[in-house]
Design a protein around this motif. Sequence first.
Motif, PDB file in Angstrom:
ATOM      1  N   SER A  20       0.829  -1.201   0.000  1.00 24.89           N
ATOM      2  CA  SER A  20       0.000   0.000   0.000  1.00 24.89           C
ATOM      3  C   SER A  20       0.859   1.245   0.000  1.00 24.89           C
ATOM      4  CB  SER A  20      -0.944   0.001   1.208  1.00 24.89           C
ATOM      5  OG  SER A  20      -0.225  -0.049   2.428  1.00 24.89           O
ATOM      6  N   PHE A  21       0.282   2.342  -0.509  1.00 22.55           N
ATOM      7  CA  PHE A  21       1.010   3.594  -0.685  1.00 22.55           C
ATOM      8  C   PHE A  21       0.383   4.697   0.157  1.00 22.55           C
ATOM      9  CE2 PHE A  21       0.830   1.561  -5.035  1.00 22.55           C
ATOM     10  CZ  PHE A  21       2.031   0.881  -4.906  1.00 22.55           C
ATOM     11  N   HIS A  22       1.237   5.514   0.762  1.00 23.05           N
ATOM     12  CA  HIS A  22       0.790   6.607   1.622  1.00 23.05           C
ATOM     13  C   HIS A  22       1.500   7.886   1.212  1.00 23.05           C
ATOM     14  CE1 HIS A  22      -1.667   7.381   5.110  1.00 23.05           C
ATOM     15  NE2 HIS A  22      -0.715   8.034   5.738  1.00 23.05           N
ATOM     16  N   PHE A  23       0.825   9.006   1.248  1.00 22.46           N
ATOM     17  CA  PHE A  23       1.356  10.333   0.888  1.00 22.46           C
ATOM     18  C   PHE A  23       1.460  10.555  -0.617  1.00 22.46           C
ATOM     19  CE2 PHE A  23       4.078  10.024   4.984  1.00 22.46           C
ATOM     20  CZ  PHE A  23       3.023  10.420   5.772  1.00 22.46           C
ATOM     21  N   GLY A  24       0.975   9.637  -1.404  1.00 22.76           N
ATOM     22  CA  GLY A  24       1.084   9.804  -2.844  1.00 22.76           C
ATOM     23  C   GLY A  24       1.264   8.462  -3.524  1.00 22.76           C
ATOM     24  N   LEU A  25       1.804   8.495  -4.721  1.00 26.35           N
ATOM     25  CA  LEU A  25       1.985   7.288  -5.525  1.00 26.35           C
ATOM     26  C   LEU A  25       3.421   7.179  -6.018  1.00 26.35           C
ATOM     27  CD1 LEU A  25      -1.236   7.638  -7.682  1.00 26.35           C
ATOM     28  CD2 LEU A  25      -0.831   5.847  -5.972  1.00 26.35           C
ATOM     29  N   PRO A  26       3.928   5.959  -6.162  1.00 22.61           N
ATOM     30  CA  PRO A  26       5.227   5.796  -6.805  1.00 22.61           C
ATOM     31  C   PRO A  26       5.071   5.894  -8.317  1.00 22.61           C
ATOM     32  CG  PRO A  26       4.346   3.655  -6.258  1.00 22.61           C
ATOM     33  CD  PRO A  26       3.349   4.679  -5.748  1.00 22.61           C
TER      34      PRO A  26
END
Length: 356
Positions: free
Chosen positions: A134-140
Amino acid sequence: MTPTLPDWMARLGLQHPLIQAPMAGTSTPQLAAAVSEAGALGSVGIGAYSVDQAQQHIAQTQALTQRPVNVNLFCHQQAAADAEREAAWIRYLAPEFARFGAQPPSQLRSIYATAVGNAPLQSMLLAQKPAVVSFHFGLPEPAFIAALRAAGITTLACATTLDEACQIEQAGVDVLVAQGMEAGGHRGAFVPEQDRLMGTFALTRVLAAHCRLPVVAAGGIMDGSGIAAALELGACAVQMGTAFILCPESAASPAYRTELQSERAHHTAITAAISGRPARGMANRLHLLGADYAGDLPGYPMVYDAGKALHQAASAQGHSDYAAHWAGQGAPLARALPAATLVQTLAQELAQARQA
């Protein structure tokens, strides 16, 4: 907990529409494994670790359970260094350090690396192959999301607005986590200055009505009645963090546990003065210092470097009033139960709520 699980959870073999929030620094391999063994989705947050530390953390978790576990990444944009702003914050905190006979740091470091463009971290994750990332603060970057999905890894990303949710959909992520302003710790806003502070249930309903991806509700949910309400509003599952802090498997300190079971649990507030990003926790001395500061704070995570140093100096003398004791608005409902027991209790409460 519910007769029909969403397809993505059913594919993972989960039994309950429940995710234990990653809570970097508080979640542990033991907590995540216990939750997963109980049929929900346990999570570990690795945003505060080096690549080697993160690999060890994931490997330790995988050694404790063969069931799916979620690994959470920080995808923040690196803040530009600002020596003048950073020096001003250090000078402002100097009297606080002096209270404990300590010196503030001479400069502030960016202590947490982002997952964006982080090739060593990304390679390690693809090698470890957790069931969920999961991703937090944005996206890779898109190539990494595509690589995860090609490896059969389910992906989740946090959204605090409809615009962020649309970006997540377009990026090819599998599941949305709708994180309302009631949530403890750092919410996953892509640009904190543009945060609209939407509540969990309003955000959940908006995303469920306008997005094609399944929506997980997060923020302020502490019991089966809260889970039932979120499901009624269109969520396919919930994510709960503060509810798991008092579990014996968490890394919460004795002081953290004591505060969460005291009057202070009724007084949470959002501040950027602990880390450089707005985050909700039980109000403490750094909340007050941040409110009184007339200048502009340095960026995230440079502010964290100062806050952690101040906490270390104070805690060495028995003071915990500078600690990042994150907690959501539902904090007074926290229960000190083993993680598996808590999952079972939530399942029973949800079943009762749905029958009422």
